[in-house]
Design a protein around this motif. Sequence first.
Motif, mmCIF file in Angstrom:
data_model
loop_
_atom_site.group_PDB
_atom_site.id
_atom_site.type_symbol
_atom_site.label_atom_id
_atom_site.label_comp_id
_atom_site.label_asym_id
_atom_site.label_seq_id
_atom_site.Cartn_x
_atom_site.Cartn_y
_atom_site.Cartn_z
ATOM 1 N N HIS A 1 0.783 -1.342 -0.051
ATOM 2 C CA HIS A 1 0.013 0.018 0.094
ATOM 3 C C HIS A 1 0.912 1.166 -0.115
ATOM 4 N N ARG A 2 1.826 1.379 0.709
ATOM 5 C CA ARG A 2 2.887 2.438 0.841
ATOM 6 C C ARG A 2 3.770 2.611 -0.324
ATOM 7 N N ASP A 3 3.843 1.365 -1.024
ATOM 8 C CA ASP A 3 4.684 1.597 -2.297
ATOM 9 C C ASP A 3 3.730 2.151 -3.433
ATOM 10 N N ARG A 4 2.421 1.936 -3.201
ATOM 11 C CA ARG A 4 1.569 2.491 -4.474
ATOM 12 C C ARG A 4 1.433 4.064 -4.128
ATOM 13 N N LYS A 5 1.228 4.265 -2.890
ATOM 14 C CA LYS A 5 1.095 5.768 -2.421
ATOM 15 C C LYS A 5 2.370 6.431 -2.879
ATOM 16 N N LYS A 6 3.461 6.014 -2.570
ATOM 17 C CA LYS A 6 4.864 6.568 -3.060
ATOM 18 C C LYS A 6 4.722 7.091 -4.519
ATOM 19 N N MET A 7 4.515 5.825 -5.232
ATOM 20 C CA MET A 7 4.334 6.040 -6.732
ATOM 21 C C MET A 7 3.779 7.220 -6.781
#
Length: 157
Positions: free
Chosen positions: A95-101
């Motif tokens: 979830h954090r990876d998607r948000k970072k992107m």
Amino acid sequence: MADIVDVRTRSRMMSGIKGKNTKPEVVIRQRLHARGYRFRLHRKDLPGSPDIVLPKYQAVVMVNGCFWHGHQCRLFKWPKTRPDFWRTKIEGNIHRDRKKMSELQRLSWRVCVLWECEIKGAGEERLNKVIESIAEWLIGGDSYLFIPHGRTQAIHD
């Protein structure tokens, strides 16, 4: 199957796993540098502190560990001990990876996601193809580059 080490030992072992300067990350950095690319590392002023930042190209390269980022490949399997903890942890990372992107894109940064399995144990030919894909992407205009399972997929705006 029960863990082969006690809780304290496992905790110490897991806390010793690096999040920065991992072997896959260092391999990519060395090869990019050898091709003349100059970059910054782990810029804290960008969302997620990307592994490799190439300001000249307004691009970042994220070198993701397959276990920690939940990549469904040969290197990933769900742990049998404390499954609820690990599912929460890994799904949170995804979830954090998607948000970072999304945040990086909002700030007009281009993003390359490279998975550990693409370079772990890869021979020279495969590593050269990965670096060539990154180099082509850097000079192109695509927003995203994913290098999944031996294929390269650039995503246009």
